[in-house]
Design a protein around this motif. Sequence first.
Motif, mmCIF file in Angstrom:
data_model
loop_
_atom_site.group_PDB
_atom_site.id
_atom_site.type_symbol
_atom_site.label_atom_id
_atom_site.label_comp_id
_atom_site.label_asym_id
_atom_site.label_seq_id
_atom_site.Cartn_x
_atom_site.Cartn_y
_atom_site.Cartn_z
ATOM 1 N N ARG A 97 0.830 -1.209 0.000
ATOM 2 C CA ARG A 97 0.000 0.000 0.000
ATOM 3 C C ARG A 97 0.866 1.261 0.000
ATOM 4 O O ARG A 97 0.426 2.321 -0.444
ATOM 5 N N CYS A 98 2.073 1.163 0.544
ATOM 6 C CA CYS A 98 2.963 2.331 0.576
ATOM 7 C C CYS A 98 3.758 2.477 -0.716
ATOM 8 O O CYS A 98 4.532 3.426 -0.847
ATOM 9 N N ARG A 127 -6.572 6.643 1.819
ATOM 10 C CA ARG A 127 -5.827 6.624 0.570
ATOM 11 C C ARG A 127 -4.342 6.454 0.893
ATOM 12 O O ARG A 127 -3.842 7.015 1.863
ATOM 13 N N ALA A 128 -3.642 5.678 0.057
ATOM 14 C CA ALA A 128 -2.195 5.527 0.222
ATOM 15 C C ALA A 128 -1.554 5.585 -1.161
ATOM 16 O O ALA A 128 -2.091 6.252 -2.047
#
Lengths: 141, 543
Positions: A97-98, A127-128
């Motif tokens: 996700r990062c 949100r990411a």
Amino acid sequence: MGDPLRFRADEPHDEPAVTLDAFLGQSNATAVRIESGEDARALLPHLDRIALVEVSFPKFRDGRGYSSARILREAGYAGELRAQGDVLVDQIPLMRRCGFDSFAPEAPVDEAVLAAALARYDHHYQRAADPAVPVWKLRHG
Amino acid sequence: MYKYDEYDHSIVAARVEEFRDQVNRRLAGQITEDQFKPLRLMNGLYLQLHAYMLRVAVPYGTLDSRQMHMLAHIARKYDRGYGHFTTRQNIQYNWIKLADAPDILADLATVEMHAIQTSGNCIRNISSDQYAGAAADELTDPRPWAELLRQWSSFHPEFSYLPRKFKIAVIAADEDRAAMRLHDIGLQVVERGGQHGVAVYVGGGMGRTPMVAPLIKDFVPFEDFLSYMEACLRVYNRYGRRDNIYKARIKILVHEIGADKYRDEVEAEFAEVKKLDLDPPRAEFDRIAAYFAPPPYETGLSDAIDRGDPDFAVWLDQNVAAHKAPGYAIVNISLKPVGGIPGDASADQIDVMADLARDYSFDELRVTHAQNIVLPHVRKADLPAIWQKLADAGLAEANLDLISDIIACPGLDYCSLANARSIPVAQKIAQRFSDLGRQRELGELKLKISGCINACGHHHAGHIGILGVDRKGTENYQLLLGGSGAEDVSLGTITGPGFSEDGIVDAVEKATDVYLRERAEGERFLDTYRRVGMAPFKEAIYG
């Protein structure tokens, strides 16, 4: 250590990653490794010539690399972003996700456990750096 | 109160399955305890002295009767018939079997509850004012802001491995009932130009280096709220110290670089993250806020209360607070009976409180950071009946904010970090002052006990604080005076050399004697201490 786990379609980059200092001191390197305490923003002026950024996780508890990854993706970096070091299977979904799309864990990862972990959450609240649409956006369009 | 939609349900259900998988891998020996530890900690499961402890999140301390009954069910089925309400407005169970933990989480999920991020180096359960939505002095209900934070912080991918744990409190009244400025981030909802936003305080905390959080930003509008939080956390995640666990909280970072430098860093980061479309639309705030709309109060109710029973009248004066709606009141249920364990409640008592909430309080309860329970919206006419039912269940102790309304950590009776026992000291002090008339004569007196320097019992913020330490293998207790976790926030000062378990009880009594002798009209213990200073107390205690 075997080949990194990759979530990219392109071919693995074969140039070894150099240290941040070495990278900033030479104009032709295309792969760089940043330690957890180093400032990912130092790379921002050079993103167009980088094909691989390796982010070091000396201990699984050291979460600075998650911010490094997001900073690079937020700045538009589209090359390979690899998490290397003490990377645990249960952390990989968060790292995805990062913005990480490549993993070189020191200890082997059980691929079945990883596949289940990556498929587990259908929704995310915030949100990411991945394409996931945050829940508030799903609620309100 | 907030209700889950399909998305909330889906996320919590996925978490139950994720944790079940992690526990199964541990039980099958596929992962070591060392590898399992960060996973279980992220889900509130601690290995204590005698068993596992499971901490269940009560977001901003708000519960309905169905959830409260579930807490009783868990106490009966998986623990020893009781639970312990905590200073983080959560509940914890001290005798849990690892193999049961996934089933407990599945049970909790059926009533929209979980144990997500109740421990670990991540953003913990968001705390708030236990009188939210009921207090006469609030600007607005702070809980929609807290719920926004709950969602934003749940499984936040960037902030799950912070340097250290991270606690956020949100209030919306000038009277601070949540120790807001003793949190990593404290937020107060304020108004500017007809719009609500938050004042942001960063870097407070207790522990071994207590700090009162400085103001970092006087107004952040809703439109920037989560972006600003993201920036605050990112600066901490990048620059917070990781070389020393005792210097890893954000208060040390803010203290070391200074509030101005921290603010500059946050503003620079905010300018970046604001481009990322992280902030939900106003419609999301409105959607959440609708769940916190005032309950359908009856109108035309009388404010008269029959004070005929003298015991009832004492309880009424001590434990019942003003409500914003005419004819209504806020009831505080003390979990501090003399001789009891502060914050403990039996499964039967939890059921009684749940039924009272359903029958008399629009189905709502609150957990307070002082380890008590609140029925937030009761008709004044119902107070005698409620009191009678509480009394029948052993829950009518009329000691709110009095010296026996003690905050105490679990201490060496349960906790593997503790240096000294807290519970027996709390019990002895409560017994010494068991005469309620004497307690009421002493008035508001917040006494807080920690069994080690980590300060889970908030001793720095006690009007009287007690810190248990280990001195050459024996338990020793230091006395602090003058702390406050309220809007007049301050940190207590150590009186001098420590005491034995019985000696600390004597020292507390001597301090109260000084207060009774020195006090001026209308002064609380804290006010007198602030006016006369430490000297007369020291003289009485050590002289």
